[in-house]
Design a protein around this motif. Structure first.
Motif, mmCIF file in Angstrom:
data_model
loop_
_atom_site.group_PDB
_atom_site.id
_atom_site.type_symbol
_atom_site.label_atom_id
_atom_site.label_comp_id
_atom_site.label_asym_id
_atom_site.label_seq_id
_atom_site.Cartn_x
_atom_site.Cartn_y
_atom_site.Cartn_z
ATOM 1 N N ILE A 68 0.853 -1.187 0.000
ATOM 2 C CA ILE A 68 0.000 0.000 0.000
ATOM 3 C C ILE A 68 0.891 1.239 0.000
ATOM 4 C CG2 ILE A 68 -1.603 1.359 1.405
ATOM 5 C CD1 ILE A 68 -2.937 -1.166 2.266
ATOM 6 N N HIS A 69 0.566 2.172 -0.875
ATOM 7 C CA HIS A 69 1.283 3.440 -0.941
ATOM 8 C C HIS A 69 0.391 4.521 -0.345
ATOM 9 C CE1 HIS A 69 3.141 0.954 -4.098
ATOM 10 N NE2 HIS A 69 4.263 1.618 -3.826
ATOM 11 N N CYS A 70 0.903 5.169 0.674
ATOM 12 C CA CYS A 70 0.098 6.140 1.414
ATOM 13 C C CYS A 70 0.944 7.367 1.723
ATOM 14 C CB CYS A 70 -0.439 5.525 2.708
ATOM 15 S SG CYS A 70 -1.505 6.613 3.664
ATOM 16 N N TYR A 71 0.342 8.546 1.556
ATOM 17 C CA TYR A 71 0.990 9.804 1.905
ATOM 18 C C TYR A 71 0.684 10.125 3.364
ATOM 19 C CZ TYR A 71 2.008 10.807 -3.005
ATOM 20 O OH TYR A 71 2.501 10.761 -4.292
ATOM 21 N N LEU A 72 1.737 10.385 4.129
ATOM 22 C CA LEU A 72 1.613 10.692 5.545
ATOM 23 C C LEU A 72 2.263 12.025 5.839
ATOM 24 C CD1 LEU A 72 2.537 7.196 7.075
ATOM 25 C CD2 LEU A 72 0.269 8.073 6.544
ATOM 26 N N GLY A 73 1.794 12.679 6.893
ATOM 27 C CA GLY A 73 2.395 13.926 7.328
ATOM 28 C C GLY A 73 1.484 15.118 7.102
ATOM 29 N N PRO A 74 1.994 16.325 7.345
ATOM 30 C CA PRO A 74 1.195 17.544 7.122
ATOM 31 C C PRO A 74 0.779 17.666 5.673
ATOM 32 C CG PRO A 74 3.140 18.023 8.449
ATOM 33 C CD PRO A 74 3.295 16.621 7.967
ATOM 34 N N ILE A 75 -0.312 18.354 5.438
ATOM 35 C CA ILE A 75 -0.925 18.380 4.115
ATOM 36 C C ILE A 75 -0.008 18.991 3.072
ATOM 37 C CG2 ILE A 75 -2.073 20.542 4.695
ATOM 38 C CD1 ILE A 75 -3.359 17.755 2.358
ATOM 39 N N LYS A 76 0.821 19.950 3.462
ATOM 40 C CA LYS A 76 1.672 20.633 2.489
ATOM 41 C C LYS A 76 3.049 19.999 2.350
ATOM 42 C CE LYS A 76 -0.571 25.130 2.958
ATOM 43 N NZ LYS A 76 -0.393 26.583 3.253
ATOM 44 N N SER A 77 3.352 19.029 3.180
ATOM 45 C CA SER A 77 4.662 18.385 3.096
ATOM 46 C C SER A 77 4.527 16.903 3.411
ATOM 47 C CB SER A 77 5.644 19.054 4.061
ATOM 48 O OG SER A 77 5.152 18.997 5.392
ATOM 49 N N GLN A 78 3.708 16.222 2.646
ATOM 50 C CA GLN A 78 3.488 14.809 2.888
ATOM 51 C C GLN A 78 4.557 13.958 2.225
ATOM 52 O OE1 GLN A 78 -0.656 13.999 1.764
ATOM 53 N NE2 GLN A 78 -1.155 14.007 3.941
ATOM 54 N N THR A 79 4.749 12.764 2.795
ATOM 55 C CA THR A 79 5.756 11.831 2.317
ATOM 56 C C THR A 79 5.070 10.539 1.913
ATOM 57 O OG1 THR A 79 7.370 12.773 3.842
ATOM 58 C CG2 THR A 79 7.864 10.607 2.902
ATOM 59 N N LEU A 80 5.426 10.025 0.764
ATOM 60 C CA LEU A 80 4.880 8.777 0.275
ATOM 61 C C LEU A 80 5.595 7.616 0.955
ATOM 62 C CD1 LEU A 80 2.931 7.340 -1.654
ATOM 63 C CD2 LEU A 80 4.752 7.395 -3.385
ATOM 64 N N VAL A 81 4.809 6.752 1.630
ATOM 65 C CA VAL A 81 5.351 5.620 2.371
ATOM 66 C C VAL A 81 4.774 4.342 1.768
ATOM 67 C CG1 VAL A 81 5.506 4.488 4.626
ATOM 68 C CG2 VAL A 81 5.594 6.974 4.464
ATOM 69 N N GLU A 82 5.616 3.338 1.619
ATOM 70 C CA GLU A 82 5.191 2.035 1.114
ATOM 71 C C GLU A 82 5.114 1.043 2.270
ATOM 72 O OE1 GLU A 82 6.748 0.336 -2.721
ATOM 73 O OE2 GLU A 82 7.538 -1.185 -1.343
ATOM 74 N N MET A 83 3.943 0.437 2.454
ATOM 75 C CA MET A 83 3.737 -0.513 3.544
ATOM 76 C C MET A 83 3.338 -1.864 2.970
ATOM 77 S SD MET A 83 1.825 1.584 6.613
ATOM 78 C CE MET A 83 0.576 2.253 5.530
#
Length: 769
Positions: free
Chosen positions: A280-295
């Motif tokens: 699953i690819h999910c963007y995490l973090g604050p709305i203006k500086s999110q990071t794409l994380v692979e789980m």
């Protein structure tokens, strides 16, 4: 014999009863419709309407409170004064009413509350009006309709009064560490204390509870009522089913042997085997500086990582103030529940907590209601743990300052052949073995569930540390096979769909044909003391009640004890009332002693979730247009309720706590929200109706990526009630307006206002010349 018509009888003239002998007959209805003046039998109805001070509406005790349910009902009170000087209240006037005949009476001066009594006037009460209870008999259920009253206001009434004291927190508890508590008076010590405590909870506008007011309002018949410290959590929630053991036949599986039980993808390999689910690819973090994380499947990610007492965010890309954890179960999850741990056994476990998660076999899996899959049908139940990352400080003061967010990890995977679980719940009381127990494997708890093979099964789950071999990789979960449960209940004509524990012995099961089956499992569970015992499959229900016309999707016990003939609560008995919701849109409360259900609400939608809240005093479930609504189960407020929040999608799950009135709601729009169920229903009050959105998940069908949104500002509920209009300078109840109108302030405006209402045919007037 010729047909004879019913003889015409004279109807009573309300005008003659009021003393007006000279009223002439005119065209129109032959009788005067008497309007109910609001006396509905409610304990909270006002005795006599009187002029109110605007300051009293805002700062008074609770006179201005009203029901927030349904439409905005604005009450306008008027009085028509006749030439003879007598007033005729509660008349609906016909359309020949002339505003020029009105004599305007100036409004009385507002007096302070309790300084004077309103003058008694001659009133006419209707007989058999809306003040009477409306109950209709049916073979399947009874319709219990709330009595309409403009003076009604919803209050959370406790279902029973518990004697004794309760434990309360002194400060905010740490996630891992001892909980500081002190014994105080219970909220049911007296009616004044109950009102003050409920009112204090209503002023909470935060996303979480007020820690100093948290108390255990749960009730279980297994509680120890004799001896010392009977008011402590250890005695009120004792350890149960101590002699129950883990069934023999379990075995540890290798990764290749456990692969068919785990969630898979819909595509196959060249060899014909199903592929593992994609990450699953999910963007995490604050709305203006999110990071794409692979789980990947069975991976977890914390929002905050701690190293040597230093809080370090994920390269400042996540939320450094959050203690949340995200993990991937591999497929959609329909069932999850926290395992209860006895308070005296928590330090020996380093305050580790366990979560049972039941995923589907794949992302595209869709269960058919009432269709039983043949066994074996491979599926799994995952046991996740939330444990501290460092040892708990021995000093109590240092332990209270512990800010360790912990780590989320999949400890064990239970492989079953009954199909995927539709719902799973641990026994509500701690049923694990002590850490000092010498037998192996020790029992972690008793887990029950409804599965796709149509059965209701109970498993004795072993301790993860006892089934893990010495050469097993601690970073990976151990997979074990539990082929047979200790109890399996199957019904030939239907499938088990949902269930709820009343205590450690009684369980209610909702089926796909609308039947509620109640089972007493106590004797069977207590007799299952040998690990070589056979699975119990010959249990018969104590009650088998047809309540709904279609499948029952949600069900919960009303956690209140029955009463002795004297009225005292029988705390050693089982609860007798079940609240349920089904695919027929019915929301019912069923007393299993009566044999039929009572409908408290009906909607044109599927009821997906229902929970009981001891703080709200009844079930919390769905209403029309995805509205979450709390209903009362107390006799004085039976069937009445008020709306809490309205998500932007169908509600998938609701959960209420036995320690505080905060409600958690998960909806199909990807949001998880909380709100206060005890917030005041005052019209025009100063306390806002806040709904706190903890997070929301977005999904892009083009990129196949998720996005987690956080840090939402509190939202004001769209169903907040409005303040009613003040009394206009006319003093006979003319009815309830169904739309907002401006308040007339002069005689000319009053006449214009009445003419406008008459032209729009808003209501009809009738008055003698």
């Amino acid at each position: 014999m010729t047909r004879q018509l019913r003889p015409r009888t004279n109807r009573p003239s309300y005008a003659l009863m009021a003393g007006f002998d000279d009223i002439e007959e005119e065209a129109g209805p032959s009788t005067l419709a008497a309007v109910e003046e609001g006396s509905s039998g409610s304990d909270f109805a006002l005795d006599e309407p009187e002029a109110a001070n605007p300051e009293d509406l805002e700062d008074g005790d609770e006179d201005a409170e009203g029901d927030v349910d349904g439409e905005d009902v604005l009450e306008v009170e008027t009085t028509v004064v006749f030439p003879s000087g007598a007033s005729l209240p509660n008349y609906q006037l016909a359309n020949n009413f002339a505003p020029s005949n009105i004599k305007v009476v100036p409004p009385p001066k507002a007096r302070a509350k309790g300084k004077g009594k309103a003058k008694a006037g001659s009133t006419i009460k209707s007989v058999g009006g809306p003040g009477t209870s409306l109950v209709r008999s049916s073979k399947r259920q009874m319709y219990v309709l709330p009595t309409p009253s403009v003076h009604h206001r919803h209050r959370a009434v406790p279902l029973f009064s518990r004697s004794g004291r309760v434990e309360r927190l002194t400060v905010r508890p740490p996630l891992f560490g001892p909980t500081p508590v002190v014994l105080t008076n219970s909220f049911t010590q007296s009616p004044k204390v109950t009102d003050r405590v409920n009112k204090s909870w209503g002023y909470n506008v935060g996303s979480g509870p007020l820690w100093e007011m948290v108390e255990d309002r749960g009730w279980y018949k297994e509680a120890v009522t004799t001896g010392n410290n009977v008011d402590s959590e250890a005695k009120r929630r004792p350890r149960v089913l101590a002699d129950l053991c883990v069934k023999n036949g379990w075995r540890v599986l290798s990764e290749s042997d456990a692969a068919p039980y785990l969630p898979t993808d819909d595509t196959t390999t060249d060899e014909g085997n199903l592929k593992p689910p994609p990450p699953i690819h999910c963007y995490l973090g604050p709305i203006k500086s999110q990071t794409l994380v692979e789980m990947n499947m069975l991976e977890s990610h914390p929002m905050l990582i701690t190293y040597d007492n230093l809080s370090v965010s994920f390269a400042a890309k996540f939320l450094p103030e959050s203690k949340a954890h995200i993990f991937n179960a591999g497929a959609p999850v329909w069932g999850l529940d926290w395992c209860p741990i006895h308070v005296e056994d928590r330090p020996a476990r380093s305050y580790k907590q366990y979560l049972a998660v039941a995923p589907f076999p794949s992302r595209s899996h869709s269960p058919d209601i009432g269709a039983k899959v043949p066994r074996p049908s491979y599926a799994c139940i995952q046991i996740w743990s939330l444990s501290p990352t460092r040892p708990i400080p021995a000093n109590r003061a240092a332990a209270m300052k512990n800010t360790d967010p912990g780590v989320m990890k999949c400890e064990m995977i239970i492989c079953v052949d009954a199909g995927p679980a539709h719902e799973i719940k641990w026994c509500p009381l701690a049923s694990h073995d002590s850490m000092l127990e010498s037998k192996r494997p020790r029992k972690l708890g008793v887990l029950a569930g409804t599965f796709e093979d149509g059965s209701f099964s109970i498993y004795s789950v072993p301790e993860p540390a006892d089934v893990r071999g010495p050469d097993h990789d601690p970073s990976k979960p151990v997979c074990i096979s539990l082929p047979e449960p200790i109890i399996r209940i199957e019904l030939e004509e239907t499938s088990c769909w949902t269930f709820d524990w009343a205590n450690s012995e009684l369980v209610a099961i909702g089926t796909t044909n609308g039947i509620i089956a109640v089972y007493d499992l106590g004797p069977s569970l207590k007799s299952w003391t040998s690990p070589d015992s056979e699975t119990i499959t010959d249990l018969l229900p104590t009650h088998y009640l047809t309540v709904h016309q279609s499948a029952i999707r949600a069900l919960a016990w009303i956690q209140a004890p029955p009463c002795w003939p004297s009225g005292a609560p029988r705390v050693d008995g089982d609860p007798t009332v079940v609240a349920s919701g089904g695919y027929d849109g019915m929301e019912c409360m069923t007393d299993i002693r009566e044999g039929h259900g009572s409908v408290m609400n009906r909607t044109r939608d599927v009821i997906n979730a229902l929970a009981f809240s001891p703080f709200a005093g009844g079930p919390i479930t769905m209403d029309h247009e995805n509205t979450v609504k709390a209903y009362s189960a107390s006799p004085s407020m039976l069937g009445r309720g008020h709306s809490l929040l309205e998500p932007q999608g169908p509600v998938w799950n609701v959960h209420a706590s036995q320690y505080h009135p905060q409600l958690a709601v998960g909806a199909a729009d990807g949001s998880c929200s909380t709100t206060n169920t005890l917030r005041s229903t005052r019209r025009g009050g100063s306390v806002p109706f806040f709904v706190h959105k903890l997070y929301q998940m977005d999904y892009s069908r083009n990129t196949k990526e998720f996005r987690m949104l956080d840090r939402f500002l509190p939202q004001v509920s769209s169903i907040q009630p409005r303040r009613p209009l003040q009394s206009v300078p006319l003093t006979v109840t003319t009815g309830n307006l169904r739309q907002a109108n401006s308040h007339p302030s002069s005689e000319q405006q009053i006449k214009r206002w009445y003419l406008q209402r008459q032209r729009q045919s808003f209501w009809y007037w009738r008055m003698a010349a």
